[in-house]
Design a protein around this motif. Sequence first.
Motif, PDB file in Angstrom:
ATOM      1  N   VAL A  31      31.553  24.525  33.340  1.00 47.35           N
ATOM      2  CA  VAL A  31      32.726  23.793  33.811  1.00 47.35           C
ATOM      3  C   VAL A  31      32.390  23.097  35.119  1.00 47.35           C
ATOM      4  O   VAL A  31      31.444  23.460  35.832  1.00 47.35           O
ATOM      5  CB  VAL A  31      33.945  24.720  33.976  1.00 47.35           C
ATOM      6  CG1 VAL A  31      34.289  25.402  32.666  1.00 47.35           C
ATOM      7  CG2 VAL A  31      33.714  25.743  35.082  1.00 47.35           C
ATOM      8  N   ASP A  32      33.189  22.093  35.453  1.00 48.96           N
ATOM      9  CA  ASP A  32      32.910  21.280  36.637  1.00 48.96           C
ATOM     10  C   ASP A  32      33.422  21.898  37.929  1.00 48.96           C
ATOM     11  O   ASP A  32      33.033  21.460  39.013  1.00 48.96           O
ATOM     12  CB  ASP A  32      33.533  19.894  36.464  1.00 48.96           C
ATOM     13  CG  ASP A  32      32.928  19.152  35.284  1.00 48.96           C
ATOM     14  OD1 ASP A  32      31.813  18.643  35.421  1.00 48.96           O
ATOM     15  OD2 ASP A  32      33.575  19.108  34.213  1.00 48.96           O
ATOM     16  N   LEU A  74      36.066  13.401  31.046  1.00 45.82           N
ATOM     17  CA  LEU A  74      36.939  14.246  31.862  1.00 45.82           C
ATOM     18  C   LEU A  74      36.146  15.359  32.525  1.00 45.82           C
ATOM     19  O   LEU A  74      35.103  15.787  32.019  1.00 45.82           O
ATOM     20  CB  LEU A  74      38.034  14.864  30.994  1.00 45.82           C
ATOM     21  CG  LEU A  74      38.950  13.883  30.252  1.00 45.82           C
ATOM     22  CD1 LEU A  74      39.885  14.645  29.329  1.00 45.82           C
ATOM     23  CD2 LEU A  74      39.745  13.048  31.243  1.00 45.82           C
ATOM     24  N   SER A  75      36.652  15.823  33.671  1.00 46.09           N
ATOM     25  CA  SER A  75      36.100  17.004  34.330  1.00 46.09           C
ATOM     26  C   SER A  75      36.926  18.222  33.931  1.00 46.09           C
ATOM     27  O   SER A  75      38.135  18.117  33.690  1.00 46.09           O
ATOM     28  CB  SER A  75      36.109  16.832  35.848  1.00 46.09           C
ATOM     29  OG  SER A  75      35.260  15.774  36.229  1.00 46.09           O
ATOM     30  N   TYR A  76      36.295  19.373  33.882  1.00 44.79           N
ATOM     31  CA  TYR A  76      36.918  20.589  33.379  1.00 44.79           C
ATOM     32  C   TYR A  76      36.949  21.622  34.500  1.00 44.79           C
ATOM     33  O   TYR A  76      35.900  22.042  34.992  1.00 44.79           O
ATOM     34  CB  TYR A  76      36.117  21.122  32.190  1.00 44.79           C
ATOM     35  CG  TYR A  76      36.872  22.034  31.254  1.00 44.79           C
ATOM     36  CD1 TYR A  76      37.021  21.694  29.915  1.00 44.79           C
ATOM     37  CD2 TYR A  76      37.403  23.244  31.687  1.00 44.79           C
ATOM     38  CE1 TYR A  76      37.700  22.524  29.030  1.00 44.79           C
ATOM     39  CE2 TYR A  76      38.083  24.078  30.829  1.00 44.79           C
ATOM     40  CZ  TYR A  76      38.235  23.724  29.497  1.00 44.79           C
ATOM     41  OH  TYR A  76      38.908  24.555  28.636  1.00 44.79           O
ATOM     42  N   LEU A 101      38.669  25.455  35.708  1.00 45.21           N
ATOM     43  CA  LEU A 101      39.343  26.672  35.267  1.00 45.21           C
ATOM     44  C   LEU A 101      40.147  27.270  36.415  1.00 45.21           C
ATOM     45  O   LEU A 101      39.704  27.268  37.564  1.00 45.21           O
ATOM     46  CB  LEU A 101      38.330  27.706  34.764  1.00 45.21           C
ATOM     47  CG  LEU A 101      37.737  27.466  33.374  1.00 45.21           C
ATOM     48  CD1 LEU A 101      36.749  28.579  33.038  1.00 45.21           C
ATOM     49  CD2 LEU A 101      38.822  27.391  32.311  1.00 45.21           C
ATOM     50  N   ILE A 103      34.900  18.213  25.886  1.00 43.77           N
ATOM     51  CA  ILE A 103      35.887  17.635  26.805  1.00 43.77           C
ATOM     52  C   ILE A 103      35.198  16.723  27.808  1.00 43.77           C
ATOM     53  O   ILE A 103      35.670  15.614  28.099  1.00 43.77           O
ATOM     54  CB  ILE A 103      36.661  18.753  27.527  1.00 43.77           C
ATOM     55  CG1 ILE A 103      37.441  19.611  26.519  1.00 43.77           C
ATOM     56  CG2 ILE A 103      37.600  18.168  28.573  1.00 43.77           C
ATOM     57  CD1 ILE A 103      38.474  18.854  25.730  1.00 43.77           C
ATOM     58  N   GLN A 104      34.074  17.172  28.335  1.00 48.80           N
ATOM     59  CA  GLN A 104      33.345  16.352  29.304  1.00 48.80           C
ATOM     60  C   GLN A 104      32.836  15.057  28.674  1.00 48.80           C
ATOM     61  O   GLN A 104      32.745  14.029  29.351  1.00 48.80           O
ATOM     62  CB  GLN A 104      32.191  17.164  29.889  1.00 48.80           C
ATOM     63  CG  GLN A 104      32.654  18.322  30.773  1.00 48.80           C
ATOM     64  CD  GLN A 104      31.543  19.295  31.109  1.00 48.80           C
ATOM     65  OE1 GLN A 104      30.560  19.410  30.357  1.00 48.80           O
ATOM     66  NE2 GLN A 104      31.670  20.004  32.224  1.00 48.80           N
ATOM     67  N   HIS A 121      32.923  23.767  23.676  1.00 45.89           N
ATOM     68  CA  HIS A 121      34.243  23.163  23.890  1.00 45.89           C
ATOM     69  C   HIS A 121      34.283  22.396  25.213  1.00 45.89           C
ATOM     70  O   HIS A 121      34.772  21.260  25.272  1.00 45.89           O
ATOM     71  CB  HIS A 121      35.304  24.268  23.881  1.00 45.89           C
ATOM     72  CG  HIS A 121      36.579  23.913  24.557  1.00 45.89           C
ATOM     73  ND1 HIS A 121      37.485  23.022  24.028  1.00 45.89           N
ATOM     74  CD2 HIS A 121      37.092  24.327  25.754  1.00 45.89           C
ATOM     75  CE1 HIS A 121      38.513  22.903  24.852  1.00 45.89           C
ATOM     76  NE2 HIS A 121      38.296  23.688  25.901  1.00 45.89           N
ATOM     77  N   VAL A 122      33.729  22.997  26.265  1.00 43.63           N
ATOM     78  CA  VAL A 122      33.701  22.330  27.569  1.00 43.63           C
ATOM     79  C   VAL A 122      32.897  21.031  27.477  1.00 43.63           C
ATOM     80  O   VAL A 122      33.308  19.989  28.006  1.00 43.63           O
ATOM     81  CB  VAL A 122      33.110  23.268  28.640  1.00 43.63           C
ATOM     82  CG1 VAL A 122      32.861  22.511  29.949  1.00 43.63           C
ATOM     83  CG2 VAL A 122      34.043  24.457  28.878  1.00 43.63           C
ATOM     84  N   ARG A 123      31.759  21.067  26.815  1.00 45.31           N
ATOM     85  CA  ARG A 123      30.922  19.863  26.690  1.00 45.31           C
ATOM     86  C   ARG A 123      31.653  18.745  25.938  1.00 45.31           C
ATOM     87  O   ARG A 123      31.524  17.569  26.274  1.00 45.31           O
ATOM     88  CB  ARG A 123      29.605  20.199  25.997  1.00 45.31           C
ATOM     89  CG  ARG A 123      28.649  21.016  26.860  1.00 45.31           C
ATOM     90  CD  ARG A 123      27.261  21.061  26.243  1.00 45.31           C
ATOM     91  NE  ARG A 123      27.257  21.721  24.935  1.00 45.31           N
ATOM     92  CZ  ARG A 123      27.087  23.021  24.752  1.00 45.31           C
ATOM     93  NH1 ARG A 123      26.905  23.818  25.802  1.00 45.31           N
ATOM     94  NH2 ARG A 123      27.082  23.533  23.528  1.00 45.31           N
TER      95      ARG A 123
END
Length: 427
Positions: A157-158, A96-98, A100, A91-92, A87-89
């Motif tokens: 995450v970023d 976008l940066s992710y 938490l 979005i990236q 999911h994070v990948r």
Amino acid sequence: MRRLVGRPRPRPARPRPRLRAGVLHLVRAAPGDDLRRRRTARRTRRPARLPHADRRRRLADRRTHPLLRHHRRLAARPQDFPDFAGHVRRIQALGLSYLLWHAIPFAGDRSAAAKRLEGHTLTHLPLLETFLLDPRSATVRAHQVERLAAAVEQHGVDGLKVDFVDTFAREPAPGVAPDTVPGAASPEADCATVAEGVQKLLAELDARLRATRPDVLVEHRQDYTGPGLWPYATMVRAADCPHSAVENRVRTADLRLTAGPLAVHADPLTWHPQESPEQIAVLLQSVLFATAQVSVDLAAQDADQLTALAFWLSVMKEHRDLLQRSELRPHRPELAYPVIEARDGARLAFGRYAPLPLWARGEWELLLVANADQDTLVRIEFDRAPGTVDLLVQDCLGGTVARAQTPVGGTELSVRVPTGGLLTLRR
């Protein structure tokens, strides 16, 4: 500064808001409230915003949020995120940066960490149903660093939003030395003050995160923005001020003056589904000299709302160095900065938030005026006649209202600029 509160309007029916990651509360306003600051305790069923100094008392008095009650056992639920790293990948991949969110001082009453770290706490906060951990404990620091770093190391995450750092500060009892910690303390405390423990905790977390991701993103929030914390963050966000263009402007301007090398982010912008494009533009103009954050359902916006949003975000992007990385001069703090000026060499920008004249000093080649006031007659005074200028007036949607080559033989120029619009002068 006194707040002027307008007469409350009838409350519109509020649809159930969608849940958003990292957002604790979502308050809907009626059309027009963003400009006029007409939010009252009666209308929103929330207390009026307290002065900045009362933040801790406000935090302790509000109803417990489940994220705090269960904090430190936060994990992606398999039924919601069977592959959270995937999911994070995704979005990236959208560019976008992710990040938490984590409340670093807390171990919620119902979390496993509360039992594991028993005896290593500063106090218990019964209204929040959470323990306040003692950062002087090496056990606490190791536990917190491990949990927070896992988000970056395991899920990719970023970065992290590290919240509530200022809650570590506890007021000592009357007659006790200021650096003395009230109540219980960890038996393995390895430094004298909580402030030293916080510094160690953030330094250890920073070293761990940068070992995995040297370009890690870390956000702090207004209230803990001193120079001692600058090395452990890359950005700082204005404290909560929902639906207040004025407060968002003041908070971001204050941060620009005090945040040192950190990027300054505004409090996320929200508006009523039927809000006018002009007022959406004014909301964006209120944070023109910071990074805007937008927290609305883009799919629910109409064409004009999206056009106003896209236009002002494009202005912010095109002139980012001038608006965010140059010399900033917020004028008249006692009046909540009715004019904010930014200068980068021969480029000059003004945010006009009240019907006041602007003074363009010195030489300039580019002059921008964002008019966020209802008064559309923008008056500019120069210290010398600028001669012929290329003039462009755009409305809140970016549409051209006027374009001309205008001779300015004197030291004053008056131009009609719509509310939410932009004036551009070039020499």
